[in-house]
Scaffold this motif. Structure first.
Motif, PDB file in Angstrom:
ATOM      1  N   LYS A 285     -15.926   7.571  11.802  1.00 45.43           N
ATOM      2  CA  LYS A 285     -14.525   7.929  12.044  1.00 45.43           C
ATOM      3  C   LYS A 285     -13.611   6.867  11.422  1.00 45.43           C
ATOM      4  N   ILE A 286     -12.561   7.301  10.755  1.00 45.17           N
ATOM      5  CA  ILE A 286     -11.599   6.362  10.167  1.00 45.17           C
ATOM      6  C   ILE A 286     -10.714   5.845  11.287  1.00 45.17           C
ATOM      7  N   ASN A 287     -10.802   4.542  11.569  1.00 46.02           N
ATOM      8  CA  ASN A 287     -10.001   3.926  12.626  1.00 46.02           C
ATOM      9  C   ASN A 287      -8.643   3.477  12.132  1.00 46.02           C
ATOM     10  N   ALA A 288      -8.570   3.014  10.894  1.00 45.23           N
ATOM     11  CA  ALA A 288      -7.301   2.499  10.385  1.00 45.23           C
ATOM     12  C   ALA A 288      -7.260   2.618   8.864  1.00 45.23           C
ATOM     13  N   VAL A 289      -6.042   2.640   8.366  1.00 44.18           N
ATOM     14  CA  VAL A 289      -5.785   2.659   6.933  1.00 44.18           C
ATOM     15  C   VAL A 289      -5.006   1.393   6.616  1.00 44.18           C
ATOM     16  N   VAL A 290      -5.510   0.590   5.673  1.00 47.91           N
ATOM     17  CA  VAL A 290      -4.806  -0.624   5.263  1.00 47.91           C
ATOM     18  C   VAL A 290      -3.922  -0.259   4.077  1.00 47.91           C
ATOM     19  N   ILE A 291      -2.629  -0.511   4.248  1.00 53.66           N
ATOM     20  CA  ILE A 291      -1.641  -0.170   3.222  1.00 53.66           C
ATOM     21  C   ILE A 291      -0.994  -1.447   2.727  1.00 53.66           C
ATOM     22  N   GLY A 292      -0.948  -1.610   1.415  1.00 51.29           N
ATOM     23  CA  GLY A 292      -0.263  -2.738   0.797  1.00 51.29           C
ATOM     24  C   GLY A 292       1.195  -2.369   0.580  1.00 51.29           C
ATOM     25  N   ILE A 293       2.087  -3.082   1.251  1.00 53.83           N
ATOM     26  CA  ILE A 293       3.524  -2.793   1.167  1.00 53.83           C
ATOM     27  C   ILE A 293       4.172  -3.763   0.187  1.00 53.83           C
ATOM     28  N   GLY A 294       4.954  -3.212  -0.718  1.00 52.47           N
ATOM     29  CA  GLY A 294       5.709  -4.042  -1.667  1.00 52.47           C
ATOM     30  C   GLY A 294       4.796  -4.757  -2.645  1.00 52.47           C
ATOM     31  N   GLY A 295       5.296  -5.834  -3.178  1.00 51.92           N
ATOM     32  CA  GLY A 295       4.523  -6.611  -4.140  1.00 51.92           C
ATOM     33  C   GLY A 295       4.545  -5.985  -5.519  1.00 51.92           C
TER      34      GLY A 295
ATOM     35  N   TYR B 217       4.639   7.070   0.401  1.00 55.74           N
ATOM     36  CA  TYR B 217       6.086   7.190   0.329  1.00 55.74           C
ATOM     37  C   TYR B 217       6.639   7.387   1.733  1.00 55.74           C
ATOM     38  N   ASN B 218       7.954   7.228   1.884  1.00 62.72           N
ATOM     39  CA  ASN B 218       8.594   7.597   3.150  1.00 62.72           C
ATOM     40  C   ASN B 218       9.225   8.971   2.984  1.00 62.72           C
ATOM     41  N   GLU B 219       9.918   9.438   4.032  1.00 59.79           N
ATOM     42  CA  GLU B 219      10.512  10.774   3.994  1.00 59.79           C
ATOM     43  C   GLU B 219      11.606  10.903   2.940  1.00 59.79           C
TER      44      GLU B 219
ATOM     45  N   ASN C 183      10.816   2.232   6.282  1.00 57.15           N
ATOM     46  CA  ASN C 183      11.151   1.733   4.955  1.00 57.15           C
ATOM     47  C   ASN C 183      10.397   0.423   4.740  1.00 57.15           C
ATOM     48  N   LYS C 184      10.490  -0.144   3.555  1.00 57.57           N
ATOM     49  CA  LYS C 184       9.728  -1.355   3.238  1.00 57.57           C
ATOM     50  C   LYS C 184      10.045  -2.500   4.188  1.00 57.57           C
ATOM     51  N   GLU C 185      11.315  -2.676   4.521  1.00 53.37           N
ATOM     52  CA  GLU C 185      11.706  -3.792   5.389  1.00 53.37           C
ATOM     53  C   GLU C 185      11.091  -3.637   6.785  1.00 53.37           C
ATOM     54  N   GLN C 186      11.130  -2.422   7.323  1.00 52.31           N
ATOM     55  CA  GLN C 186      10.546  -2.173   8.640  1.00 52.31           C
ATOM     56  C   GLN C 186       9.038  -2.405   8.629  1.00 52.31           C
ATOM     57  N   LEU C 187       8.368  -1.961   7.587  1.00 52.27           N
ATOM     58  CA  LEU C 187       6.919  -2.099   7.519  1.00 52.27           C
ATOM     59  C   LEU C 187       6.496  -3.536   7.246  1.00 52.27           C
ATOM     60  N   LYS C 188       7.298  -4.264   6.470  1.00 49.52           N
ATOM     61  CA  LYS C 188       6.985  -5.678   6.236  1.00 49.52           C
ATOM     62  C   LYS C 188       7.183  -6.505   7.500  1.00 49.52           C
ATOM     63  N   ALA C 189       7.964  -5.998   8.447  1.00 48.04           N
ATOM     64  CA  ALA C 189       8.174  -6.691   9.722  1.00 48.04           C
ATOM     65  C   ALA C 189       6.975  -6.525  10.660  1.00 48.04           C
ATOM     66  N   LEU C 190       6.097  -5.558  10.373  1.00 51.82           N
ATOM     67  CA  LEU C 190       4.898  -5.365  11.187  1.00 51.82           C
ATOM     68  C   LEU C 190       3.931  -6.526  10.958  1.00 51.82           C
ATOM     69  N   PRO C 191       3.050  -6.798  11.918  1.00 48.93           N
ATOM     70  CA  PRO C 191       2.083  -7.893  11.724  1.00 48.93           C
ATOM     71  C   PRO C 191       1.213  -7.644  10.490  1.00 48.93           C
ATOM     72  N   GLN C 192       0.976  -8.704   9.729  1.00 50.74           N
ATOM     73  CA  GLN C 192       0.175  -8.582   8.521  1.00 50.74           C
ATOM     74  C   GLN C 192      -1.292  -8.454   8.885  1.00 50.74           C
ATOM     75  N   PHE C 193      -1.990  -7.539   8.221  1.00 58.41           N
ATOM     76  CA  PHE C 193      -3.423  -7.368   8.421  1.00 58.41           C
ATOM     77  C   PHE C 193      -4.148  -8.341   7.523  1.00 58.41           C
ATOM     78  N   LYS C 194      -5.070  -9.123   8.112  1.00 56.53           N
ATOM     79  CA  LYS C 194      -5.885 -10.060   7.346  1.00 56.53           C
ATOM     80  C   LYS C 194      -7.337  -9.833   7.710  1.00 56.53           C
TER      81      LYS C 194
ATOM     82  N   HIS D  51       2.203  -7.165   1.241  1.00 56.15           N
ATOM     83  CA  HIS D  51       2.082  -7.357   2.689  1.00 56.15           C
ATOM     84  C   HIS D  51       1.185  -6.233   3.210  1.00 56.15           C
ATOM     85  N   ASP D  52      -0.064  -6.550   3.576  1.00 59.29           N
ATOM     86  CA  ASP D  52      -0.990  -5.542   4.074  1.00 59.29           C
ATOM     87  C   ASP D  52      -0.731  -5.267   5.546  1.00 59.29           C
ATOM     88  N   ILE D  53      -0.698  -3.983   5.887  1.00 56.83           N
ATOM     89  CA  ILE D  53      -0.596  -3.585   7.297  1.00 56.83           C
ATOM     90  C   ILE D  53      -1.722  -2.582   7.562  1.00 56.83           C
ATOM     91  N   ALA D  54      -2.128  -2.488   8.814  1.00 58.31           N
ATOM     92  CA  ALA D  54      -3.134  -1.502   9.209  1.00 58.31           C
ATOM     93  C   ALA D  54      -2.465  -0.502  10.149  1.00 58.31           C
TER      94      ALA D  54
END
Length: 170
Positions: free
Chosen positions: A80-90, A60-62, A154-165, A97-100
């Motif tokens: 060590k955990i380097n990154a967390v892949v989060i699925g945004i929206g859908g 969630y956001n704030e 928010n979702k729009e800001q995070l979907k603007a981030l590069p997609q993790f593939k 839209h996956d982001i890391a």
């Protein structure tokens, strides 16, 4: 008969020779496992979370708007955990839209999400008699999983981030 006996003796010699050739490990190799002191796991692991339980955890956001959920934890060779892949929206994994993001971008919360429509953490369900009953969620403080994660944006800001593939890193 002589050839059968010769084959049997030869087979016994080969199998027996391999068994006799084996030797015990040097004491210095086996010593760490044998001399390790038992650990009181309840004390050492008390406030840890299970990685398997973090998968699918809501993010969630704030403003308590659901952004997505955790799809994957990317771990280096040292653990060590380097990154967390989060699925945004859908919806049901479609159009997601996956982001890391690095682990420090998330704040894990052990209390239920507070929404403007509910002031307390209660759920209403219908019983078999048709009457509605209200139960309060009573989560243990250490049930091996936080309730949710919080992240800025928010979702729009995070979907603007590069997609993790995953295919970009094979």
């Amino acid at each position: 008969m002589k050839s059968f006996l010769a084959v049997a003796l030869l087979g016994t010699a080969v199998i027996g020779g391999a068994a006799f050739a084996q030797s015990a490990q040097p004491a210095d190799r086996a010593a760490p496992a044998a001399t390790a002191q038992p650990v009181d796991a309840k004390m050492v692991l008390k406030d840890n979370w299970r990685a398997s339980k973090l998968m699918g955890l809501n993010v969630y956001n704030e403003a308590n708007e659901k952004l997505g959920d955790i799809n994957e934890l990317l771990v280096d060779k040292s653990g060590k955990i380097n990154a967390v892949v989060i699925g945004i929206g859908g919806f049901l994994g479609m159009g997601e839209h996956d982001i890391a993001v690095s682990m420090d971008k998330l704040k894990f919360v052990e209390e239920p999400v507070r929404t403007s429509s509910t002031g307390t953490s209660t759920t209403t369900r219908e019983t078999t008699t048709g009457a509605a009953s209200t139960t309060t969620t009573n989560r243990s403080t250490n049930d091996w999983v936080p309730d949710h994660a919080v992240m800025s944006g928010n979702k729009e800001q995070l979907k603007a981030l590069p997609q993790f593939k995953y295919s970009d890193y094979n």
